[in-house]
Design an enzyme around this catalytic site. Structure first.
Site, PDB file in Angstrom:
ATOM      1  N   ASP A 205       0.721  -1.063  -0.171  1.00  0.00           N
ATOM      2  CA  ASP A 205       0.220  -0.640  -0.303  1.00  0.00           C
ATOM      3  C   ASP A 205       0.997   0.700  -0.146  1.00  0.00           C
ATOM      4  OD1 ASP A 205      -3.112   0.879   0.041  1.00  0.00           O
ATOM      5  OD2 ASP A 205      -1.493   1.356   2.563  1.00  0.00           O
ATOM      6  N   GLU A 268       1.810  -0.682  -4.990  1.00  0.00           N
ATOM      7  CA  GLU A 268       0.318   0.433  -5.317  1.00  0.00           C
ATOM      8  C   GLU A 268       1.368   1.626  -5.134  1.00  0.00           C
ATOM      9  OE1 GLU A 268      -3.546   2.637  -4.275  1.00  0.00           O
ATOM     10  OE2 GLU A 268      -2.162   2.685  -2.586  1.00  0.00           O
TER      11      GLU A 268
HETATM   12  C1  GLC Z   1      -4.238   2.931  -0.537  1.00  0.00           C
HETATM   13  C2  GLC Z   1      -5.835   2.121  -0.559  1.00  0.00           C
HETATM   14  C3  GLC Z   1      -6.793   2.629   0.386  1.00  0.00           C
HETATM   15  C4  GLC Z   1      -6.543   3.025   0.995  1.00  0.00           C
HETATM   16  C5  GLC Z   1      -5.516   4.155   1.555  1.00  0.00           C
HETATM   17  C6  GLC Z   1      -4.517   3.837   2.583  1.00  0.00           C
HETATM   18  O1  GLC Z   1      -4.586   3.986  -2.024  1.00  0.00           O
HETATM   19  O2  GLC Z   1      -5.897   1.609  -2.063  1.00  0.00           O
HETATM   20  O3  GLC Z   1      -8.196   2.460  -0.204  1.00  0.00           O
HETATM   21  O4  GLC Z   1      -7.424   4.091   1.191  1.00  0.00           O
HETATM   22  O5  GLC Z   1      -4.004   3.613   0.405  1.00  0.00           O
HETATM   23  O6  GLC Z   1      -4.519   3.731   3.174  1.00  0.00           O
END
Ligand code: GLC
Length: 533
Positions: A205, A268
């Site tokens: 993340d 991500e």
């Molecule tokens: C990422 C996740 C999202 C979350 C954010 C904070 O972007 O995909 O759903 O709210 O991180 O952890």
């Protein structure tokens, strides 16, 4: 050892499937999906032909951000199941040759995590340095101009110490301080804990976010509105995207490589420049896979997509594997974003995503062209997008999986109120499509089977071919793909070679002759040399 485990790069040419666990299958009738529900769905995933699943956060959490606010990194959320359930899920998935990836949230914890509870107990507390604290600005306000994901200042004043703490998301999600060596040690322990349990890897993340500028300099104004990595008018130059984060991923990759097969790190990587995304692969010694947001946010046109695909392949270091996805729990579903709900277009999107070289990541429901759901104000559950204008509400893409046409869509027991409302499922549901060879689900399954045969374990060679306006044509491995991303029919020069799959022709098969034209939003896959020369 299962077949997958014998292959060191099993994700090359593979299909991953993201499960937002709360929304997939409810095994105990409380209206929330759970791990036992995932176990119950494994045969379906095997039938569909996926190689791995990525589970959205499964760790204990107060759920201000539905698990993206972790209060225990080595536990299982009691609302989703137990550690035994998770172990069983990994074992049962393994028996079906399906790898299990978990979601790891290293940018921030929950404010309920014992580290933060201790940290905020006073300036001298043992875990104070795990988080980012700063004195107020001269006027008593936040230390700098950084903004959180909600658009509010990214700082929350802590009354006990009179200092602010950084929280790039909600005030219940304090950012960790990656300049603190103990934080590195904690996460290395967490990685090993899960890898030792047979977890095949992590989706990481907010991978671009870990390190912040040591001097906490102000973020500069962003030049273009709506930039992928801009935040409410600011470019995240200092509040994220710092070069030091790469060292973390090099360390984690070294740990991942001590396992057999190597554990997978999928970032991500929420960055707007493909070169920045490619940088997370390092010298082939950081993340093996990175989510490609420029593709996700590209328009569904031949020009836009072919351009960003070409650029992606050009910037990735040689031998590194691209990732193709177009839906997730934050950005929404591609059948809505790209296709206005139109099933023909959704099939075309599946066809191109599944025939690009690299790893495909489907979001649950993509395989039946599931669309976003308009969640009414009283039923919304996402604190981050709250009452944001229509398009950004994340709840729209987190509604229950549509298994059948029964009132609760087969997601939970009839009569139980699901945690988010169920979308229209009269037509688009798994049971209704499973036995219909002309359905989107069967088309998707055929695509994944073809993909596995043609590309499994490899990163196929890709060459764009000339095509008429609106048509995106490419050779990939031994296949040629022609996709008409337009509402007008298109003439082709005659695509030689047997037709293997088409978005709209039921009778595709080796006997079918050259393809001389494409209908609106039609795509075909042939084996052979491509356009007649
Ligand atoms: C990422 C996740 C999202 C979350 C954010 C904070 O972007 O995909 O759903 O709210 O991180 O952890």
């Amino acid at each position: 050892m299962n077949a997958r485990a014998a292959r060191p790069h099993w994700w090359h040419g593979a299909t991953l499937y993201q499960i937002y666990v709360r929304s997939w299958r409810d095994s105990d009738g409380d209206g929330y999906g759970d791990l036992r529900g995932v176990i119950a769905g494994l045969d379906y995933l095997r039938w569909l032909g996926v190689d791995g699943i990525w589970l959205s956060p499964t760790m204990p959490s107060p759920d201000h951000d539905w698990g993206y606010d972790v209060s225990d990194y080595t536990g299982v959320h009691p609302g989703l199941g137990t550690m035994e359930d998770l172990d069983l899920l990994v074992a049962e998935a393994g028996r079906r040759d399906i790898a299990v990836l978990l979601d790891l949230v290293p940018n921030h914890t929950s404010s309920a995590h014992p580290w933060f509870v201790d940290a905020r107990s006073g300036r001298g507390s043992a875990h104070r340095g795990y988080y980012i604290w700063a004195d107020p600005a001269a006027d008593g306000g936040p230390p700098n101009n950084w903004l959180s994901a909600t658009g509010a200042p990214a700082w929350t004043l802590d009354d006990t110490s009179g200092q602010y703490y950084l929280r790039s998301f909600l005030s219940t999600q304090p950012d960790l301080n990656w300049r603190e060596p103990a934080v590195h040690a904690e996460f290395e322990r967490i990685l090993r804990f899960w890898f030792d349990r047979g977890i095949a890897g992590f989706r990481i993340d907010v991978a671009q976010g870990l390190y912040k500028d040591a001097a906490l300099r102000d973020d500069p104004p962003v030049a273009a509105a709506g930039r992928i990595d801009g935040r409410f008018g600011l470019a995240q130059v200092y509040s994220a995207n710092r070069p030091e984060s790469h060292g973390v991923f090099r360390d984690w990759r070294a740990i991942a490589e001590t396992y057999s097969p190597p554990r997978l790190l999928l970032g991500e990587t929420w960055v707007g420049e493909l070169a920045s995304m490619a940088a997370f692969h390092g010298d082939c010694d950081e993340l093996q896979l990175t989510f490609n947001f420029p593709v996700i946010f590209a328009g569904f046109t031949a020009g836009a997509l072919s351009g960003v695909v070409a650029e992606t392949l050009a910037v990735l270091p040689a031998g590194e594997c691209p990732v193709w996805t177009a839906s997730n729990h934050d950005v929404g579903r591609f059948p809505t974003r790209w296709c206005e709900g139109d099933e023909a277009r959704a099939r075309l999107a599946l066809l191109v995503l599944a025939t690009l070289p690299g790893t495909l990541v489907l979001y649950y429901g993509d395989e039946i062209a599931m669309t976003d759901v308009d969640v009414p104000a009283g039923s919304r559950r996402d604190e981050i997008t709250g009452d944001a204008p229509g398009g950004r509400l994340r709840d729209r893409a987190r509604t229950p999986m549509l298994w059948d046409a029964s009132p609760a869509a087969g997601f939970t027991a009839d009569g139980v109120r699901p945690w988010l409302p169920i979308g229209d499922h009269a037509e688009r549901n798994v049971a209704g499509q499973r036995d219909d060879p002309a359905s989107t689900l069967r088309f998707c399954r055929d695509l994944l089977a073809l993909r596995r045969t043609e590309f499994g374990g490899t990163i196929a060679a890709y060459t764009q071919l000339p095509g008429p306006p609106g048509v995106w044509m490419y050779r990939v491995g031994d296949l040629v793909v022609a996709a008409n991303l337009a509402s007008d029919p298109a003439c082709l020069d005659g695509l030689e070679g047997p037709l293997l799959l088409s978005t709209s022709r039921a009778a595709a098969g080796p006997e079918a002759g050259p393809v001389t034209g494409l209908g609106p939003w039609e795509g075909v896959i042939v084996r052979g040399s491509g356009p007649a020369r």
